[in-house]
Every structure is written in structure tokens, then in C-alpha cells.
Motif scaffolding. Structure first.
Motif, PDB file in Angstrom:
ATOM      1  N   GLY A 176       0.816  -1.207   0.000  1.00 53.38           N
ATOM      2  CA  GLY A 176       0.000   0.000   0.000  1.00 53.38           C
ATOM      3  C   GLY A 176       0.850   1.258   0.000  1.00 53.38           C
ATOM      4  O   GLY A 176       2.089   1.216  -0.052  1.00 53.38           O
ATOM      5  N   PHE A 177       0.156   2.367   0.057  1.00 56.98           N
ATOM      6  CA  PHE A 177       0.792   3.679   0.063  1.00 56.98           C
ATOM      7  C   PHE A 177       1.764   3.823   1.225  1.00 56.98           C
ATOM      8  O   PHE A 177       2.874   4.340   1.077  1.00 56.98           O
ATOM      9  N   GLU A 178       1.359   3.358   2.407  1.00 56.44           N
ATOM     10  CA  GLU A 178       2.196   3.510   3.594  1.00 56.44           C
ATOM     11  C   GLU A 178       3.431   2.626   3.562  1.00 56.44           C
ATOM     12  O   GLU A 178       4.403   2.902   4.252  1.00 56.44           O
ATOM     13  N   ASP A 179       3.436   1.560   2.776  1.00 57.02           N
ATOM     14  CA  ASP A 179       4.602   0.694   2.681  1.00 57.02           C
ATOM     15  C   ASP A 179       5.734   1.341   1.891  1.00 57.02           C
ATOM     16  O   ASP A 179       6.906   1.078   2.146  1.00 57.02           O
TER      17      ASP A 179
END
Length: 141
Positions: free
Chosen positions: A113-116
Motif C-alpha cells: 500500500g501507500f504507507e509501505d
């Protein structure tokens, strides 16, 4: 036959008329309320917005309901207990935190995801002295 599973249909939760304070020309005044203060007052722009915000929660509820119907009440209770304990694991405030145990229990460790990508420790803006950060978290500073 519903088997007690939650509905998959999207249902709007907050349906109401919202009044926005308007300026002298009929538009909200950004100098008074700010640019970001106007959007939350307007509500949801699309019926699926609320559903997408709570996607993981809805999937978890459906999976736990299905697990309850298949294996009984003990299985979802045990999973919820393990998730609760995994979310309460403490760490020192100056160390980077990874919720790997929680991600494995929820099944999010296989998703990218974006946070990864943008939440790597090298890009962290907050770094400080370990002793000062611990004292601040304990309320000594």
C-alpha cells in the motif's frame, strides 16, 4: 438465507442537509474558515466514500461473521483476543515501529500500500535524542 452475515450493499449513514456558512458573494470564505475546514462540513461527496474508508473494517466483520457461522463462537473471539494483544505491544518511542504481528493476524502483510512505500524510516522527519523522547513520553519533560 443470510446465515447472519452483514450486508454487502452500501448504505449511506449520514444523510442530512448541511448548511455551510457563506461569505458575502455566496461562497464559503477561506480566510475565515480555512481551505481544509470547508470539506468536512459538506459531508461525503459520493455514496461509496464511506464504504471505501471502512473497507478493511467491513471485510474483517464479514470474515469474522463467516468464521463464527462455520467454526463457532470461539474462533472469532480468539482472533479478536490475539489482535487486541498484538495491538498493545509497547515499544520505546525512539525506535521505529513495525506492526508485523498485527499485519500477519489481519492478513495485510501480503498487500503493498501507500504507507509501505512512503513510510520508510529513512524518510522519517522526527528523530531525536533517545533519553529526551523517553522522558517526554513518560511526562517528565
Amino acid at each position: 438465507m443470510s446465515f447472519g452475515l452483514p450486508s454487502v450493499k452500501v448504505k449511506p449513514e449520514n444523510v442530512s442537509n448541511v448548511k455551510v456558512q457563506e461569505g458575502p458573494f455566496g461562497v464559503p470564505d477561506p480566510f475565515v474558515a480555512g481551505m481544509g475546514a470547508t470539506k468536512p462540513k459538506l459531508g461525503q461527496s459520493h455514496p461509496l466514500e464511506h464504504s471505501e474508508k471502512n473497507y478493511h473494517l467491513n471485510v474483517d466483520k464479514m470474515n469474522l461473521a463467516m468464521l463464527r457461522n462455520v467454526q463457532g463462537l470461539h474462533a472469532p473471539m480468539r482472533l479478536q483476543m490475539e489482535r487486541k494483544f498484538a495491538s498493545k505491544i509497547g515499544h520505546l518511542p525512539f525506535l521505529p515501529r513495525s506492526n508485523m504481528q498485527m499485519e500477519v493476524l489481519t492478513g495485510r502483510h501480503v498487500e503493498i500500500g501507500f504507507e509501505d512505500i512512503l513510510n520508510v524510516p529513512e524518510f522519517c522527519e522526527v528523530s531525536g535524542q533517545p533519553h529526551a523522547m523517553v522522558e517526554r513520553s513518560l511526562g517528565l519533560l
